[in-house]
Write a protein that holds these residues in place. Structure first.
Motif, PDB file in Angstrom:
ATOM      1  N   VAL A  34       0.917  39.133   2.753  1.00 35.48           N
ATOM      2  CA  VAL A  34       1.117  39.428   1.330  1.00 35.48           C
ATOM      3  C   VAL A  34      -0.141  40.075   0.740  1.00 35.48           C
ATOM      4  CG1 VAL A  34       1.623  38.430  -0.942  1.00 35.48           C
ATOM      5  CG2 VAL A  34       2.844  37.603   1.073  1.00 35.48           C
ATOM      6  N   GLU A  53     -10.934  37.733   3.377  1.00 36.25           N
ATOM      7  CA  GLU A  53     -10.113  36.942   4.305  1.00 36.25           C
ATOM      8  C   GLU A  53     -11.008  35.941   5.029  1.00 36.25           C
ATOM      9  OE1 GLU A  53      -7.003  36.156   5.270  1.00 36.25           O
ATOM     10  OE2 GLU A  53      -7.879  35.010   6.919  1.00 36.25           O
ATOM     11  N   LYS A  54     -10.541  34.700   5.062  1.00 32.16           N
ATOM     12  CA  LYS A  54     -11.308  33.609   5.681  1.00 32.16           C
ATOM     13  C   LYS A  54     -11.515  33.830   7.191  1.00 32.16           C
ATOM     14  CE  LYS A  54      -9.024  29.730   6.161  1.00 32.16           C
ATOM     15  NZ  LYS A  54      -8.300  28.498   5.843  1.00 32.16           N
ATOM     16  N   ALA A  78      12.473  38.296   9.098  1.00 33.85           N
ATOM     17  CA  ALA A  78      13.598  39.149   8.692  1.00 33.85           C
ATOM     18  C   ALA A  78      13.209  39.831   7.386  1.00 33.85           C
ATOM     19  CB  ALA A  78      14.850  38.301   8.511  1.00 33.85           C
ATOM     20  N   VAL A 160     -13.393  31.764   0.052  1.00 34.02           N
ATOM     21  CA  VAL A 160     -13.623  31.590  -1.389  1.00 34.02           C
ATOM     22  C   VAL A 160     -14.150  30.184  -1.673  1.00 34.02           C
ATOM     23  CG1 VAL A 160     -12.454  31.499  -3.625  1.00 34.02           C
ATOM     24  CG2 VAL A 160     -11.776  33.190  -1.917  1.00 34.02           C
ATOM     25  N   THR A 200      -6.934  27.712  -2.021  1.00 36.42           N
ATOM     26  CA  THR A 200      -8.205  27.227  -2.582  1.00 36.42           C
ATOM     27  C   THR A 200      -8.350  27.708  -4.020  1.00 36.42           C
ATOM     28  OG1 THR A 200      -9.175  27.456  -0.394  1.00 36.42           O
ATOM     29  CG2 THR A 200     -10.717  27.244  -2.196  1.00 36.42           C
ATOM     30  N   ASN A 330       2.655  32.836  -0.772  1.00 38.56           N
ATOM     31  CA  ASN A 330       2.900  31.415  -0.532  1.00 38.56           C
ATOM     32  C   ASN A 330       2.085  30.534  -1.473  1.00 38.56           C
ATOM     33  OD1 ASN A 330       4.796  31.690   1.439  1.00 38.56           O
ATOM     34  ND2 ASN A 330       3.663  30.574   3.011  1.00 38.56           N
ATOM     35  N   PHE A 343       9.000  35.687   2.351  1.00 42.85           N
ATOM     36  CA  PHE A 343       8.141  36.871   2.338  1.00 42.85           C
ATOM     37  C   PHE A 343       8.768  37.983   1.491  1.00 42.85           C
ATOM     38  CE2 PHE A 343       6.839  40.928   4.364  1.00 42.85           C
ATOM     39  CZ  PHE A 343       5.518  40.894   3.964  1.00 42.85           C
ATOM     40  N   ASN A 344      10.083  38.112   1.567  1.00 44.23           N
ATOM     41  CA  ASN A 344      10.760  39.166   0.809  1.00 44.23           C
ATOM     42  C   ASN A 344      10.570  38.981  -0.696  1.00 44.23           C
ATOM     43  OD1 ASN A 344      11.921  40.662   3.027  1.00 44.23           O
ATOM     44  ND2 ASN A 344      13.141  38.827   3.409  1.00 44.23           N
TER      45      ASN A 344
HETATM   46  C1  LIG Z   1       9.190  29.352  10.411  1.00 43.29           C
HETATM   47  C2  LIG Z   1       9.130  30.354   9.289  1.00 43.29           C
HETATM   48  C3  LIG Z   1       9.945  31.476   9.327  1.00 43.29           C
HETATM   49  C4  LIG Z   1       9.922  32.390   8.277  1.00 43.29           C
HETATM   50  N1  LIG Z   1      10.763  33.457   8.317  1.00 43.29           N
HETATM   51  C5  LIG Z   1      10.819  34.295   7.256  1.00 43.29           C
HETATM   52  C6  LIG Z   1      11.727  35.401   7.236  1.00 43.29           C
HETATM   53  O1  LIG Z   1      12.463  35.641   8.195  1.00 43.29           O
HETATM   54  N2  LIG Z   1      11.760  36.199   6.124  1.00 43.29           N
HETATM   55  C7  LIG Z   1      10.947  35.973   5.049  1.00 43.29           C
HETATM   56  O2  LIG Z   1      11.050  36.702   4.041  1.00 43.29           O
HETATM   57  N3  LIG Z   1      10.060  34.950   5.044  1.00 43.29           N
HETATM   58  C8  LIG Z   1       9.960  34.122   6.114  1.00 43.29           C
HETATM   59  N4  LIG Z   1       9.057  33.091   6.117  1.00 43.29           N
HETATM   60  C9  LIG Z   1       8.103  32.981   5.002  1.00 43.29           C
HETATM   61  C10 LIG Z   1       6.851  33.834   5.228  1.00 43.29           C
HETATM   62  O3  LIG Z   1       6.311  33.532   6.492  1.00 43.29           O
HETATM   63  C11 LIG Z   1       5.809  33.577   4.129  1.00 43.29           C
HETATM   64  O4  LIG Z   1       6.409  33.790   2.887  1.00 43.29           O
HETATM   65  C12 LIG Z   1       4.610  34.523   4.256  1.00 43.29           C
HETATM   66  O5  LIG Z   1       4.006  34.356   5.505  1.00 43.29           O
HETATM   67  C13 LIG Z   1       3.576  34.238   3.168  1.00 43.29           C
HETATM   68  O6  LIG Z   1       2.437  35.024   3.406  1.00 43.29           O
HETATM   69  P1  LIG Z   1       1.080  34.815   2.579  1.00 43.29           P
HETATM   70  O7  LIG Z   1       0.241  36.012   2.920  1.00 43.29           O
HETATM   71  O8  LIG Z   1       1.379  34.518   1.163  1.00 43.29           O
HETATM   72  O9  LIG Z   1       0.438  33.474   3.154  1.00 43.29           O
HETATM   73  P2  LIG Z   1      -0.298  33.193   4.533  1.00 43.29           P
HETATM   74  O10 LIG Z   1       0.409  33.874   5.637  1.00 43.29           O
HETATM   75  O11 LIG Z   1      -0.497  31.736   4.596  1.00 43.29           O
HETATM   76  O12 LIG Z   1      -1.719  33.925   4.376  1.00 43.29           O
HETATM   77  C14 LIG Z   1      -2.767  33.381   3.609  1.00 43.29           C
HETATM   78  C15 LIG Z   1      -4.067  34.046   4.042  1.00 43.29           C
HETATM   79  O13 LIG Z   1      -5.140  33.573   3.224  1.00 43.29           O
HETATM   80  C16 LIG Z   1      -6.259  33.242   4.020  1.00 43.29           C
HETATM   81  N5  LIG Z   1      -7.041  32.205   3.320  1.00 43.29           N
HETATM   82  C17 LIG Z   1      -6.739  30.888   3.143  1.00 43.29           C
HETATM   83  N6  LIG Z   1      -7.705  30.274   2.432  1.00 43.29           N
HETATM   84  C18 LIG Z   1      -8.640  31.214   2.151  1.00 43.29           C
HETATM   85  C19 LIG Z   1      -9.879  31.173   1.470  1.00 43.29           C
HETATM   86  N7  LIG Z   1     -10.377  30.037   0.924  1.00 43.29           N
HETATM   87  N8  LIG Z   1     -10.613  32.316   1.367  1.00 43.29           N
HETATM   88  C20 LIG Z   1     -10.159  33.471   1.919  1.00 43.29           C
HETATM   89  N9  LIG Z   1      -8.983  33.563   2.599  1.00 43.29           N
HETATM   90  C21 LIG Z   1      -8.221  32.447   2.713  1.00 43.29           C
HETATM   91  C22 LIG Z   1      -5.633  32.737   5.330  1.00 43.29           C
HETATM   92  O14 LIG Z   1      -6.552  32.814   6.406  1.00 43.29           O
HETATM   93  C23 LIG Z   1      -4.451  33.691   5.490  1.00 43.29           C
HETATM   94  O15 LIG Z   1      -4.790  34.880   6.184  1.00 43.29           O
HETATM   95  C24 LIG Z   1       9.050  32.175   7.166  1.00 43.29           C
HETATM   96  C25 LIG Z   1       8.218  31.052   7.149  1.00 43.29           C
HETATM   97  C26 LIG Z   1       8.235  30.160   8.202  1.00 43.29           C
HETATM   98  C27 LIG Z   1       7.347  28.947   8.161  1.00 43.29           C
END
Ligand SMILES: Cc1cc2nc3c(=O)[nH]c(=O)nc-3n(C[C@H](O)[C@H](O)[C@H](O)COP(=O)(O)OP(=O)(O)OC[C@H]3O[C@@H](n4cnc5c(N)ncnc54)[C@H](O)[C@@H]3O)c2cc1C
Length: 435
Positions: A34, A53-54, A78, A160, A200, A330, A343-344
């Motif tokens: 994201v 990025e951590k 997906a 952070v 965080t 997330n 994710f969508n």
């Molecule tokens: C089993 C499973 C299947 C899924 N399948 C689907 C699907 O088919 N379709 C769909 O739409 N969604 C799906 N999802 C949901 C999707 O995976 C999430 O919505 C998406 O990964 C969210 O991404 P994000 O970047 O918000 O969070 P994250 O992927 O958690 O990324 C957060 C980032 O922040 C970094 N970070 C954390 N703390 C700090 C800090 N203090 N300082 C700096 N960086 C930091 C982390 O290292 C990480 O890189 C699925 C989820 C799961 C669990």
């Protein structure tokens, strides 16, 4: 003459927009899918950002595809039609699509029940219902695009540690774990937190959360069947838990057509908390249990890769904006994966915020203005609430053991399959085309 004037004034406007945009920097905390996508969306509008990025990012060379996952070892997402459109809009889809597998049909059924429903792309007159993509491939292409984009500054190994909000900007402190470990600070007009479920930044801003523990674990893995997937996604509800089996490209194929016609399928199987170990350790037991729950609609499950387990909780931030800060991805809403919506939904949020920030820059106004951020939160709430309700309805509606509820959901599935006006509506929601 008139046309030239228009072109010149458009070029000037674009230049001024770019200049104003680079002066009003955005900080992004968290460079998962994201955070990286949001930075690329901003860059598409000429807005500069710095992303922290951590973890440490790998070094990627543009022509090296060797980091692809093993045949039976990957996590997949997906992507809805809307997400695909967003990547098309920013010029990334051409890079991504060679490893994306189209969904041409969706089948929904329940083990031991009469109700079933099917959506077909021809009937719904759509190109596809979405695409399934390996997370590793998506992450790699997003990272490469961000590394090559002059408007994005990437700082990895940076965690952070503090956020200070001022009237005219925000200061972010972070621990840098590069060659020399030290604390640093950055300032910008606005901070967007994409740092995941346990954010965080959200905690530093004292933003509370509403957490619901589903008491379930998602088992995720790749399987091979003896029957080609034919681009059909299958959602199956069994007493052991909901199961999604999605078509995947074949990484060992040579060329786009071969990539598409595979026997590989992605499995997301939700089981009660505490039962995950029996699905993780023994491949033969896993395949046999899967076959029993799934029946023969995908053929015989012949091989399974390494499985991962994800405890399932819904985490919703009590609010998504604070002075000069936005909570996204997330960090804002972590959802149940059964309907593949998490994710969508995040991508639709990111797309809207990038557009609103761009419009603000064009007006020459402050990109971190509180009213703008509040307008963003308000604009996104109804889509978010609808998706959250939909995911929970699927989870609770299809796992409830009460025979009356079981009968009702089977009648609903039959009605869904037969009534002409419902399918396009639901298909549009699932594809993220209606919010
Ligand atoms: C089993 C499973 C299947 C899924 N399948 C689907 C699907 O088919 N379709 C769909 O739409 N969604 C799906 N999802 C949901 C999707 O995976 C999430 O919505 C998406 O990964 C969210 O991404 P994000 O970047 O918000 O969070 P994250 O992927 O958690 O990324 C957060 C980032 O922040 C970094 N970070 C954390 N703390 C700090 C800090 N203090 N300082 C700096 N960086 C930091 C982390 O290292 C990480 O890189 C699925 C989820 C799961 C669990």
């Amino acid at each position: 003459m008139q046309n030239t004037d228009v072109n010149l004034s458009n070029a000037k406007k674009k230049f001024e927009h770019k200049k104003a945009a680079t002066e009003q920097q955005v900080l992004i905390a968290g460079g998962g899918h994201v955070g990286l996508s949001f930075a690329l969306l901003l860059a598409h509008h000429g807005i500069a950002s710095t992303l922290l990025e951590k973890n440490s990012y790998p070094t990627i060379s543009p022509n090296d595809d060797s980091n692809r996952s093993h045949y039976l070892d990957s996590r997949n997402t997906a992507l809805s039609r809307r997400t695909v459109q967003i990547y098309q809009e920013i010029g990334l889809w051409d890079e991504l699509q060679s490893h994306a597998c189209r969904i041409d049909a969706v089948q929904i059924s329940e083990q031991g029940s009469f109700g079933r429903a099917q959506l077909n792309k021809a009937e719904e007159r759509v190109e596809s219902f979405g695409q399934v993509m390996e997370n590793a491939w998506l992450g790699r292409k997003l990272l490469l695009a961000a590394q090559q984009e002059p408007l994005i500054t990437l700082i990895d190994n940076a965690s952070v540690s503090a956020v200070t909000q001022q009237a005219d900007g925000v200061t972010l402190s972070f621990n840098y774990y590069g060659e020399e470990e030290h604390e640093q600070q950055l300032q910008a007009s606005v901070l967007v937190a994409c740092d995941g479920r346990d954010s965080t930044v959200r905690q530093l801003l004292n933003i509370g959360t509403t957490i619901y523990d589903y008491q379930q674990t998602a088992i995720v893995g790749v399987v091979e069947t003896d029957k080609p997937h034919a681009h059909v996604a299958i959602e199956r509800f069994s007493p052991a838990g909901p199961l999604a089996v999605l078509p995947l490209t074949d990484p060992e194929g040579d060329g786009n057509d071969d990539y598409q016609n595979g026997y590989r399928r992605s499995v997301v199987w939700v089981c009660p908390k505490g039962e995950e170990n029996k699905y993780l350790e023994d491949d033969a037991h896993f395949l046999a249990t899967l076959q029993q729950a799934f029946g023969e609609r995908a053929g015989t499950f012949v091989a399974a890769g390494r499985r991962g387990a994800y405890p399932l909780t819904r985490v919703l931030a009590d609010k998504q904006v604070a002075d000069r800060c936005v909570i996204m991805g997330n960090a804002a809403h972590t959802l149940h994966p059964v309907a593949g919506q998490g994710f969508n939904l995040c991508m639709r949020d990111a797309h809207v915020l990038a557009q609103m920030m761009s419009a603000q820059v064009l007006k020459g106004e402050d990109i971190g203005d509180t009213q703008l951020l509040k307008r963003y939160e308000k604009a996104r709430l109804s889509d978010q609430k609808r998706v959250i309700r939909f995911c929970d309805a699927v989870v609770h509606g299809f796992t409830h053991p009460n025979p009356a509820i079981k009968l009702a959901r089977n009648v609903a599935l039959v009605a869904f399959d037969k009534l002409p006006n419902i399918k396009p509506l639901v298909a549009n929601y699932a594809m993220g085309l209606k919010s």
